[in-house]
Design a protein around this motif. Structure first.
Motif, PDB file in Angstrom:
ATOM      1  N   LYS A 232      28.433  59.933  19.726  1.00  0.00           N
ATOM      2  CA  LYS A 232      27.181  59.193  19.501  1.00  0.00           C
ATOM      3  C   LYS A 232      26.446  58.915  20.815  1.00  0.00           C
ATOM      4  O   LYS A 232      25.217  59.015  20.872  1.00  0.00           O
ATOM      5  N   HIS A 252      21.139  63.231  13.841  1.00  0.00           N
ATOM      6  CA  HIS A 252      22.361  62.845  13.118  1.00  0.00           C
ATOM      7  C   HIS A 252      22.451  63.677  11.834  1.00  0.00           C
ATOM      8  O   HIS A 252      22.262  63.156  10.736  1.00  0.00           O
ATOM      9  N   SER A 274      25.576  56.976   8.432  1.00  0.00           N
ATOM     10  CA  SER A 274      27.033  57.027   8.499  1.00  0.00           C
ATOM     11  C   SER A 274      27.635  56.607   7.161  1.00  0.00           C
ATOM     12  O   SER A 274      27.206  55.620   6.566  1.00  0.00           O
ATOM     13  N   LYS A 278      27.463  63.135   4.676  1.00  0.00           N
ATOM     14  CA  LYS A 278      27.244  64.341   5.490  1.00  0.00           C
ATOM     15  C   LYS A 278      28.458  65.270   5.475  1.00  0.00           C
ATOM     16  O   LYS A 278      28.334  66.468   5.210  1.00  0.00           O
ATOM     17  N   ASP A 299      28.021  66.275  11.547  1.00  0.00           N
ATOM     18  CA  ASP A 299      27.514  64.978  12.022  1.00  0.00           C
ATOM     19  C   ASP A 299      26.302  65.064  12.945  1.00  0.00           C
ATOM     20  O   ASP A 299      25.449  64.192  12.899  1.00  0.00           O
TER      21      ASP A 299
HETATM   22 MN    MN Z   1      27.728  59.920  12.209  1.00  0.00          MN
END
Ligand code: MN
Ligand code: GDP
Ligand code: PGA
Ligand code: MN
Length: 608
Positions: A232, A252, A274, A278, A299
């Motif tokens: 991230k 993302h 999140s 995904k 991701d």
């Molecule tokens: Mn993520």
């Protein structure tokens, strides 16, 4: 530089690099943090064995049964260190206006002063690892290099799974290649003779990005998104700033390859917040005959316009860091096949009596296990066996449906971009944008119920622009403008088409209206039909939405009224959304692009 000048490196040891800037930084950090030893990680299997053994001895890891999950470990965290900490995440741009409202800001000089004091002596009694890594293919024209300094063995082994880590990255660094400096400490120094705990961390946490310096300082947490700084912190927060400056996108997004029964290939990228689907979509096993999916990423996508004018995507990562609960042979068989091969790290899941992992939603509920907090657990126990944000960390190349082009530095040309969130109401199953700017508006106003992937109240609906709210490294208004500008600068015919999906709409009994998972292939088929001009849709105030008749629903056993309900565009519900969007734009202020204000006006008019 003489090696003796790096405290913690033995007199006879030679650093495996001549990179002057790297060596100077390593020395500076070692002087500040005072580790017992300094070790350059090489990413070898021998190193993995050494470190995992050490983690088992320390009580951090439990080795799983090699007959079931070879070379795999559970490492359950401190119960306070289980998710990303957005309230402790900072974008320390020189100018506060360059951070904006999506993250916390502190003056970089002030932050450096605060964190320097936290780092002083913070690695005492520990080993400091210097971990070179590369995000994206090593063979790229200019590979995106980073070096993480960390005092956590868990981080070193996780970085081996998640990134191209070790000697090959160090070689690419040469003597002077630029790299992102990523400093991480658990913030848990050990006094002489002090016993360690299984999961060292600190109550005080900082996840700090210095965007202008392309630098990351993380302190106090060992959890994935806070501690594996290639993910991230680098690939989204720092990379989004690089992307703004250089004219590309760091998003993302998962990347998947869809192959039709006629062997036509389309690549799709999708941004969901999140824990909103995904990884599952990336590894989807279509339920409709003849269709196939291959995986490229689950991701993060770095997207650049190629010489051919198409938006091309590369996954910077090397492994999957997937949500464990809900993963099973029915929902995500390809994830199960990936972890089954072993070489995987599990965090905050249950340990069965035969030395395997188990979590809520997996088949074969065991009679007994040890839960993620170390307590006995049995069916009917009040406590969960696994934390809702428990994770598997597993090498991408073990995925049986990995696309052969996964390591191509040129990336793959994206035909469609999906934005999606978790909304119990309002947002239909799928909705096609009228054009690029409308699609950017959909992304910019994306909303989702909060999940356990970050601290905070689970279930609260919030705006999550492009599923990037915790990850944008600069002002969100500028970020929207960047999206619009990239579209304007491109050949409109070659731009990906943009869609907004919602797998999570609920009916009166609170049941999901849409079966999801493999059945999402039906939505993907419709998306491809729209690209190729073969699928129908109804023009609604919010975009082009299919009727049930426009979707291939052959063989679906769900009640027809649920499917119908999943597609409804309720004007009153959407009118209720308008003040929320206005509030969101007001929060961003002057930097909301005119184009997006225009889109909001258009939406209002269309809703009447
Ligand atoms: Mn993520
Ligand atoms: P990511 O964090 O965005 O990668 O999300 P995951 O794919 O790991 O999924 C997060 C959670 O949502 C897991 O518990 C999944 O089982 C669940 N999930 C994923 N896809 C779907 C879907 O299509 N429908 C429903 N109802 N749940 C889903
Ligand atoms: P996720 O990745 O998107 O798969 O949940 C981890 C995160 O975003 O924290
Ligand atoms: Mn995921």
């Amino acid at each position: 530089m003489s090696t003796a000048s790096i405290p913690g490196l033995g007199d006879t040891e030679t650093p495996p690099t001549q990179h002057a800037e790297l060596l100077a930084w390593v020395r500076e950090v070692a002087e500040l943090t005072t580790p017992d030893r300094v070790v350059f990680a090489d990413g070898s299997d021998a190193e993995w064995d050494r470190l995992t053994t050490r983690l088992v001895e320390a009580g951090t890891f439990t080795r799983l049964n090699d007959d079931i999950k070879p070379n795999s470990f559970i490492g359950n965290s401190d119960p306070s260190d289980v998710a990303r900490v957005e309230s402790r995440t900072y974008i320390c741009s020189r100018d506060e206006a360059d951070c904006g409202v999506t993250n916390n800001w502190m003056d970089p000089t002030e932050m450096r002063a605060v964190m320097t004091e936290l780092y002083r002596g913070c690695m005492a009694g520990r080993t400091m690892y210097v971990v070179p890594f590369c995000m994206g293919p090593l063979e790229a024209e200019s590979p995106k290099l980073g070096v993480e300094i960390t005092d956590s063995e868990y981080v070193v082994v996780s970085m081996k799974v998640m990134t191209r880590m070790g000697a090959a990255a160090l070689e690419k660094l040469g003597t002077d290649a630029p790299f992102v400096k990523a400093l991480h400490s658990l913030g848990a120094p050990l006094a002489d003779g002090q016993a360690d705990v299984a999961w060292p961390c600190n109550e005080i946490k900082y996840i700090t990005q210095f965007p202008e310096d392309r630098e990351i300082w993380s302190y106090g947490s060992g959890y994935g998104g806070n501690a594996l700084l290639g993910k991230k912190c680098f690939s989204l927060r720092i990379a989004s700033v690089m992307a703004r400056d250089e004219g590309w996108l760091a998003e993302h997004m998962l990347i998947l390859k869809l192959i039709s029964p006629e062997q036509k290939v389309h690549y799709v990228a999708a941004a969901f917040p999140s824990a909103c689907g995904k990884t599952n979509l990336a590894m989807l096993e279509p339920t409709i005959p003849g269709w196939r999916v291959e995986t490229l990423g689950d991701d993060i996508a770095w997207m650049t316009f190629g010489d051919d004018g198409r938006l091309r995507a590369v996954n910077p990562e090397f492994g999957f860091f997937g949500v464990a609960p809900g993963t099973n042979w029915k929902t995500n068989p390809n994830a199960m096949r990936t972890i089954e091969q072993g070489n995987s790290l599990f965090t905050n899941v249950g340990l069965t009596d035969d030395g395997d992992v188990w979590w809520e939603g997996m088949e074969g509920t065991p009679e007994h296990l040890v839960d993620w907090k170390g307590n006995d657990w049995a069916p009917g126990s009040e406590a969960l066996s696994s934390h809702p944000n428990s994770r598997y960390c597993t090498p991408m190349n073990q995925c049986p449906i990995l696309a052969p082009e996964w390591n191509d530095p040129e990336g793959v040309p994206i035909s469609a971009i999906l934005f999606g969130g978790r909304r119990a109401t309002t947002v239909p199953l799928v909705n096609e944008a009228r054009d690029w700017q409308h699609g950017v508006f959909m992304g910019a106003t994306l909303s989702s119920e909060q999940t356990a992937a970050a601290e905070g109240a689970v279930g609260t609906v919030r705006r999550d622009p492009m599923a990037m709210i915790p990850f944008i490294g600069y002002n969100v208004g500028d970020y929207f403008q960047h999206w619009i500008d990239l579209g304007k600068g491109a050949d409109a015919d070659k731009l990906p088409k943009i869609f907004y999906v919602n797998w999570f709409r609920r009916g009166p009994e609170k049941q999901f209206l849409w079966p999801g998972f493999g059945e999402n292939s039906r939505v993907l088929k419709w998306v491809i039909g729209r690209l190729e001009g073969t699928a129908a849709a109804v023009e609604t105030p919010i975009g082009h939405v299919p009727t049930a008749a426009d979707l291939d629903l052959d063989g679906l056993t769900e009640p027809a009224e649920d499917i119908e309900a999943s597609l409804v565009v309720d004007v009153d519900e959407w009118k209720a959304e308008i003040p929320l969007i206005e509030e969101w734009f007001a929060k961003i202020g002057d930097k909301v692009p005119t184009g997006l204000r225009d889109e909001l006006e258009t939406l209002k008019q269309r809703l009447g």
